[in-house]
Design an enzyme around this catalytic site. Structure first.
Site, PDB file in Angstrom:
ATOM      1  N   GLN A 101       0.642  -1.392  -0.004  1.00  0.00           N
ATOM      2  CA  GLN A 101       0.062   0.210  -0.213  1.00  0.00           C
ATOM      3  C   GLN A 101       1.234   1.068   0.044  1.00  0.00           C
ATOM      4  O   GLN A 101       1.758   1.315   0.647  1.00  0.00           O
ATOM      5  CB  GLN A 101      -0.977   0.205   1.213  1.00  0.00           C
ATOM      6  CG  GLN A 101      -2.120   1.392   1.516  1.00  0.00           C
ATOM      7  CD  GLN A 101      -2.866   1.187   2.738  1.00  0.00           C
ATOM      8  OE1 GLN A 101      -1.977   1.961   3.706  1.00  0.00           O
ATOM      9  NE2 GLN A 101      -3.707   0.965   2.471  1.00  0.00           N
ATOM     10  N   TYR A 182      -6.330  10.617   5.542  1.00  0.00           N
ATOM     11  CA  TYR A 182      -4.724  10.706   4.557  1.00  0.00           C
ATOM     12  C   TYR A 182      -4.631  11.538   3.416  1.00  0.00           C
ATOM     13  O   TYR A 182      -5.697  11.389   2.945  1.00  0.00           O
ATOM     14  CB  TYR A 182      -3.700   9.725   5.233  1.00  0.00           C
ATOM     15  CG  TYR A 182      -3.454   8.664   5.608  1.00  0.00           C
ATOM     16  CD1 TYR A 182      -3.233   9.216   6.906  1.00  0.00           C
ATOM     17  CD2 TYR A 182      -4.715   7.073   6.123  1.00  0.00           C
ATOM     18  CE1 TYR A 182      -3.369   8.566   8.306  1.00  0.00           C
ATOM     19  CE2 TYR A 182      -4.240   6.605   6.930  1.00  0.00           C
ATOM     20  CZ  TYR A 182      -3.697   7.239   8.337  1.00  0.00           C
ATOM     21  OH  TYR A 182      -3.517   6.571   9.685  1.00  0.00           O
TER      22      TYR A 182
END
Length: 364
Positions: A101, A182
């Protein structure tokens, strides 16, 4: 026949089953240089040995200021990729698909790991100035600096460069983290992105231009890899992202080259009110799958084998991702296989574990 233990196609990659390991931050790069160590190797390879179909690393930052904490994993240089390569190889050797990721924490960066403190790490203590779509802080974290337009334009290449390193290290799947508050999520949500340039409301109100450009850049950088995108399908705050907006986000990312979507929620705004219960995020996966035809994961408090099987059998998702359940039992898939009937002949049990599968008859 069990759907959970049937193979599935993820872009160009076949995955042996649909019980996948969600990315879980470990905050364990002790040298604070983004380098994985012994913990990462043991942590990740245990899930592959335990029968997982796909094993994804924790969020790997695409630049140093993109780390959630100073102890987070990175993929902004070749040394980090070289250190990850043996881990990817061991995951594959145990029959699972290695995935990574890629992330940038934006205004939620430079924080203490959970057991070391709370809130933002000051610059004099090893922290740094955070950045975001705008100047608003996340709760009581330190206020970020709003990125200039040309700085935003440079972000896609950071993700692309990290993706190239990931595939060179042996990872077959790359996921772009655009969820959990994020940086990419900060650009997607109207709660955190009030910009009036092309990176904000100039994008016909959808605020998807940065996501689109990042997906395009990663797709061009790693054309032979499977490409996933993790999205928060709801901010759980009025005026934020909802399921309808998420469907549009998925359509944009599909057109840009994404193969698969990982549907989570929340993380952007401390005012969120999340109705936690088993499978509480499954409706997001179901809605996206029905509206777009995209392949999707279901995530969020799916811990029992029967529940995971039902989510897949009912057509709500194409795979399930678990986190805490794997942490509690790295052999979750092996245990789940024994609980379900009609498991395909291609068992996920390593041959060394054959004896453990047999239950001897009790003698009286």
């Amino acid at each position: 026949m069990s759907v959970l233990f049937s193979p599935v196609q993820l872009g160009p990659i076949e995955v042996r089953n649909r019980a996948w390991v969600s990315p879980m931050c470990q905050y364990s790069c002790e040298e604070q240089d983004g380098m994985p160590g012994d913990w990462h190797r043991e942590h990740l390879t245990s899930f592959a040995r335990g029968g997982a179909g796909l094993v994804m690393t924790e969020a790997a930052a695409v630049e140093p200021i993109g780390r959630i904490s100073p102890q987070d994993l990175g993929l902004w240089n070749d040394a980090q990729a070289e250190a990850l390569a043996p881990i990817a190889a061991r995951i594959r050797a145990h029959g699972a698909v290695p995935a990574v990721q890629l992330a940038h924490a934006g205004r939620k960066a430079s924080t203490y790991r959970e057991w070391s403190g709370r809130g933002s790490v000051a610059e004099e203590d090893g922290g740094w100035q955070t950045v975001s779509a705008g100047p608003d802080a996340f709760g009581r974290y330190a206020a970020p600096r709003a990125l200039a337009s040309d700085e935003v334009a440079a972000l896609p290449e950071l993700f692309a460069a990290a993706a190239r390193r990931a595939t060179a290290a042996g990872f077959d799947v790359v996921e772009i983290h655009a969820a959990h508050g994020y940086l990419l999520h900060q650009f997607l949500s109207p709660l955190s992105n009030q910009r009036e340039d092309e990176w904000g409301v100039g994008d016909e109100g959808l605020r998807t231009l940065l996501l689109q450009r990042v997906v395009e850049a990663v797709r061009a950088a790693v054309p032979d890899a499977a490409l996933m995108v993790r999205l928060s399908a709801s901010d759980w705050v009025d005026g934020g992202i909802d399921a309808a907006m998420t469907i549009e986000h998925v359509r944009v990312a599909l057109a840009a080259g994404a193969d698969w979507f990982d549907l989570s929620s929340g993380g952007l705004d401390p005012r969120q009110e999340i109705p936690l219960e088993p499978g509480y995020q499954v409706p997001f996966a179901r809605a996206v799958r029905a509206a777009t035809g995209a392949k999707v994961n279901a995530v969020g408090l799916i811990e029992e084998a029967a529940h995971a099987e039902a989510v897949l059998a009912e057509g709500d998702a194409d795979a399930v991702m678990l986190a805490r359940a794997w942490m509690r039992n790295p052999h979750w898939a092996l245990a789940a296989e024994t609980e379900l009937d009609d498991v395909p002949d291609a068992s996920v049990w390593p041959p060394q574990y054959t004896r453990a599968r047999r239950v001897p008859a009790r003698t009286r």
